[in-house]
Design a protein around this motif. Structure first.
Motif, mmCIF file in Angstrom:
data_model
loop_
_atom_site.group_PDB
_atom_site.id
_atom_site.type_symbol
_atom_site.label_atom_id
_atom_site.label_comp_id
_atom_site.label_asym_id
_atom_site.label_seq_id
_atom_site.Cartn_x
_atom_site.Cartn_y
_atom_site.Cartn_z
ATOM 1 N N LEU B 18 62.754 10.903 -6.150
ATOM 2 C CA LEU B 18 61.479 11.150 -6.052
ATOM 3 C C LEU B 18 60.856 10.072 -6.977
ATOM 4 N N LEU B 22 58.812 6.304 -5.479
ATOM 5 C CA LEU B 22 57.565 6.285 -6.145
ATOM 6 C C LEU B 22 57.397 4.837 -6.777
ATOM 7 N N GLU B 27 55.647 5.902 -2.472
ATOM 8 C CA GLU B 27 55.390 6.970 -1.727
ATOM 9 C C GLU B 27 56.285 8.213 -2.212
ATOM 10 N N ASN B 28 55.699 9.604 -1.610
ATOM 11 C CA ASN B 28 56.351 10.750 -2.043
ATOM 12 C C ASN B 28 57.442 10.999 -0.981
ATOM 13 N N ASN B 29 58.738 10.401 -1.224
ATOM 14 C CA ASN B 29 59.587 10.476 -0.258
ATOM 15 C C ASN B 29 60.979 10.182 -0.628
ATOM 16 N N PRO B 30 61.551 11.068 -1.112
ATOM 17 C CA PRO B 30 62.743 10.916 -1.725
ATOM 18 C C PRO B 30 63.793 10.383 -0.918
#
Lengths: 84, 127, 614
Positions: B18, B22, B27-30
């Motif tokens: 995460l 970022l 972005e919120n996207n692991p």
């Protein structure tokens, strides 16, 4: 400054609310148990789930030595213990 | 500086992924990550950590000269990258990753965000 | 929609059709997600249906916090009309499912109908398929999950049921992440009734948020605060197992079918025993710094299990008087594979053990099996019979209330349940607030709506005044986390201030709802699930809120609460206070005024038309 017969008490999570602080230095009257140390800082011993002394878990009847760091870990508290 | 992983301390929370997404993409996207945590199906409760050790093989192999060393870490220039993915296929750590919706491989740039947040200190910055 | 994937996936298992619907912004604002979405969907769409029939819905819902950079945005809610209670039922599960669902582009999946053969749902972003699962049917829940991961890939997040769900055990659970469960209220049985063995999800999409910089700042502060907490190591080392000895010391540890709150064998199953003898590592949920999940190995049995968590050790350990952590962990493993909720299973089997001890049943009832407290082999045999509905297991599979109704001979008084749901891990005769919390939990006797036992201790265990107000507060703030899709433990255990969450909400969603507004959402949901009970169960009300007779008339024999019981007039005082504060009438039904105050005017009208509110 810590005096020669004192311990540092750290309060985890919601116990800090009861004691009004997260950490304090307590002068030991004689050789109290950990449960008695909790009571000294205003925390009912049966709200403490675990005690740790210098990073090692100890039973409630363990007697800390001067200079020790005592950590009081609360029972699953579900939020504030006081008031609404 | 590089990120060093002690996989035995990893709990699989993926907070590092995460944090990486970022930092790299905002972005919120692991899934858009340069550090990859996978659970070991044959040894449940254990995790594998794939992260760049800044060995520089990607720079050596890149035919477009798109990889260079900046402040001690190898970085990919998206302007120069030709998407040949030689670096992705050859990375010894399996740590050159192509996120969905992107073309340029993403890799660790040693920003340290994952290290700062890792709750079990499974990650560390080392020279 | 910031904080949301923006779509709800609909799956009709009868027709094989799947489609998506946009998330209604009004639904998001009024119900947030998770438990809130589920409650509204079930209220609207499941009217008078049988829990285990095709007209029930199974809802899997995440929330706006799930999959987002914040502590433990990991919670998924499974909900349906409950097979255990006939009321609204839900259970949440951590792991990685809620986050993955969002990355796949869905805030929720709603299943309806029933397949004509075993199937599983496959979701990879926009690719949605109902696939054959015949080869998985009959497999254990974890066995099936591993088989699917082997086939699809480790990066799929999977929920499965075991034989208990397939065979419609009313408290069957849903398993996920090789050892976590959405445990309560029988979502596994509802899945089984739809012949849905599994749900497999993978996604690659970004969850949009309103203010990414604010989110980074607030969450980073939360993460670093937890990391710096000296108590964190305890969670890493011991997880929730550390609650056992404390609960025992305050007389709250369920022992021998709740005959006592003190277990003499605690040393064999407490956190020290667990750490020294079985724990092999920590296993965290998505984005969670606490890692309270412990992975354990029972060497003598050759099995691995996630846990045991506190509730499992309480209900299988103390409640069935198993005094070796290896036995508890092994029984935990057996239940996980079978797909049995360990709370209900431990409660039901503890009840059978007491009935056997008292002579209410004997070997003729049990098919020759001696069912004695402390016997792990008896536990495991019964668990298997329950999951397969064999012999005595067929009745036990219907739950402790139904079993007591058949066995009779006064056993109803020690069938430890409320509303048909087996009581979870806190013996509460010496804790009026906790007792009231169990009595009024909307899904039945469960602790997660309000956990008030420390409030009882801090305020005085005998005291009754003020307890109802605290229970109501907790019933709003705790389930709010289930609406948001985050785990509450970083707040509960690590003491992260609620103000962080209040700041996170607008940063994630961009919605101008204050913390008070969010708590009102939670109150709305609580009243909606109560209204659902009133609509679905004839005569529902006060009589459904009492605990079993044991707690009223039988004093605790030993331990810190020795001598405690909770007289009926105390219970009535608690309920009067509670109903009054909630704006419910004396019979425990929400009034029209209360429903309208909470924006549930349509519900008030419907209930009024049926003559159920004034």
């Amino acid at each position: 400054m810590a005096s020669s017969n004192s311990v540092v008490v750290k309060l985890g999570g919601t116990l800090a609310e009861l004691a009004g602080t997260k950490q304090l230095c307590v002068e030991l009257p004689g050789e109290p148990t950990l449960a008695e140390v909790a009571a000294l800082v205003g925390v009912a011993p049966n709200l403490v789930m675990l005690y740790a002394v210098n990073g090692t878990l100890r039973a409630a009847d363990y007697r800390p030595s001067p200079g020790d760091e005592v950590l009081l870990i609360p029972a699953v508290a579900g939020g504030q213990l006081t008031g609404r | 500086m590089r990120v060093d992983a002690t996989a035995s301390r990893c709990t699989g929370c993926k907070l590092c992924q995460l944090a990486c997404a970022l930092h790299q993409f905002g972005e919120n996207n692991p899934k858009k990550t340069a550090i990859l945590i996978t659970s070991d199906l044959l040894n449940t409760g254990h995790y594998r950590v794939a992260v760049c050790d800044q060995c520089g093989l990607c720079e050596e192999l890149c035919p477009a000269g798109a990889v260079s060393k900046v402040d001690g870490a190898y970085v990919v220039d998206p302007e120069e990258c030709t998407y040949c993915y030689i670096c992705v296929n050859e990375c010894p750590q399996g740590a050159m990753l192509v996120p969905s919706g992107k073309h340029t491989p993403v890799k660790c740039i040693s920003c340290g965000d994952c290290v700062e947040l890792c709750p079990t200190s499974a990650l560390a910055m080392v020279e | 929609m910031n904080g949301y994937a923006g779509k709800i996936l609909r799956v009709d298992l009868s027709t094989g059709k799947t489609w998506t619907e946009p998330v209604d912004p009004k639904l998001a604002r009024e119900y947030l997600g998770g438990r809130g979405f589920a409650a509204r969907l079930i209220y609207d769409e499941v009217k008078g249906a049988e829990a285990l029939g095709p007209d029930n819905r199974l809802v899997l819902a995440s929330g706006p916090f799930a999959g987002v950079f914040l502590p433990a945005g990991a919670k998924a809610t499974f909900a349906a009309k409950s097979s255990a209670t006939g009321l609204y039922g839900d259970a949440n599960v951590g792991g990685h499912l809620a986050a993955e669902l969002k990355y796949a582009g869905y805030d929720a999946i709603v299943f309806q109908g029933s397949a004509d053969r075993p199937v599983y749902l496959f979701v990879d972003d926009e690719t949605v398929q109902i696939r054959d699962a015949s080869r998985l049917w009959g497999k254990g829940a974890i066995e099936a999950e591993v088989a699917l991961k082997d086939e699809l890939g480790e990066d799929y997040q999977i929920a499965t049921i075991g034989p208990a769900g397939e065979n419609l055990v009313k408290y069957a659970c849903v398993g996920h992440d090789i050892g976590r469960q959405a445990g309560r209220t029988g979502a596994g049985a509802v899945m089984g009734s739809k012949r849905l063995k599994a749900i497999a999800v993978r996604g690659s999409q970004t969850v949009p948020v309103a203010d990414i910089e604010a989110l980074r700042r607030i969450s980073k502060e939360m993460f670093l605060k937890v990391k710096a907490d000296p108590g964190l190591q305890v969670w890493h080392d011991y997880g929730l197992g550390s609650v056992c000895s404390w609960a025992n010391s305050i007389g709250a540890f369920p022992t021998r079918n709740f005959s006592s709150g003190y277990f003499e064998g605690i040393d064999g199953i407490d956190h020290h025993a667990m750490r020294e003898r079985i724990i092999v590592g920590s296993k965290a949920c998505f984005g969670c710094p606490m890692a309270c999940g412990k992975f354990s190995r029972v060497k003598e049995r050759g099995v691995w299990v996630e846990g045991p968590e506190y509730e499992t050790t309480a209900l299988i350990g103390g409640n069935c008087a198993l005094n070796r952590i290896e036995d508890v962990a092994y029984a935990n493993y057996v239940c996980d594979e079978l797909g049995l909720d360990t709370i209900s299973a431990g409660n039901v089997i503890g009840f059978a053990m007491e009935c056997f001890q008292r002579g209410v049943i004997d070997e003729r009832t049990t098919g020759g099996l001696a069912v004695r407290f402390g016997d792990v082999e008896a536990f495991v045999t019964l668990a298997n019979r329950i999951a397969r509905r064999e012999g005595i297991g067929d009745l036990l599979a219907d739950g402790v209330k139904q079993t007591a109704a058949v066995w009779g001979k006064g056993s109803e008084s020690y069938a430890i349940q409320v509303k048909g749901l087996e009581w979870s891990g806190y013996e509460s005769r010496g804790a009026p607030a906790m007792m009231l919390a169990y009595m009024t939990a909307d899904i039945g006797a469960h602790h997660n709506r309000a956990w008030a036992i420390t409030y009882d201790i801090a305020q005085g265990r005998e005291k009754v005044e003020g307890k109802a107000a605290k229970v109501i507060d907790l019933q709003h703030v705790r389930p709010l986390f289930d609406c948001l899709g985050a785990c509450r433990l970083p707040w509960v255990e690590m003491g992260l201030d609620l103000k962080y969450y209040a700041e996170l909400f607008p940063a994630v969603t961009g919605l101008d709802l204050s913390w008070e507004d969010l708590l009102q959402v939670s109150e709305r949901v609580y009243n909606l699930t109560r209204a659902y009970a009133v609509r679905e169960v004839p005569g529902f009300g006060r009589s459904h809120d009492y605990p079993p007779e044991r707690f009223i008339s039988e004093p605790v024999p030993d331990g810190a609460t020795a001598g405690s019981r909770i007289p009926r007039d105390t219970l009535d005082a608690l309920l009067d206070d509670y109903y009054g504060l909630r704006g419910w009438d004396k019979t425990g039904r929400p009034t029209g005024v209360t429903l309208r105050r909470l924006g549930l005017g349509d519900v008030a009208e419907e209930l009024a038309a049926r003559g159920l509110v004034e």
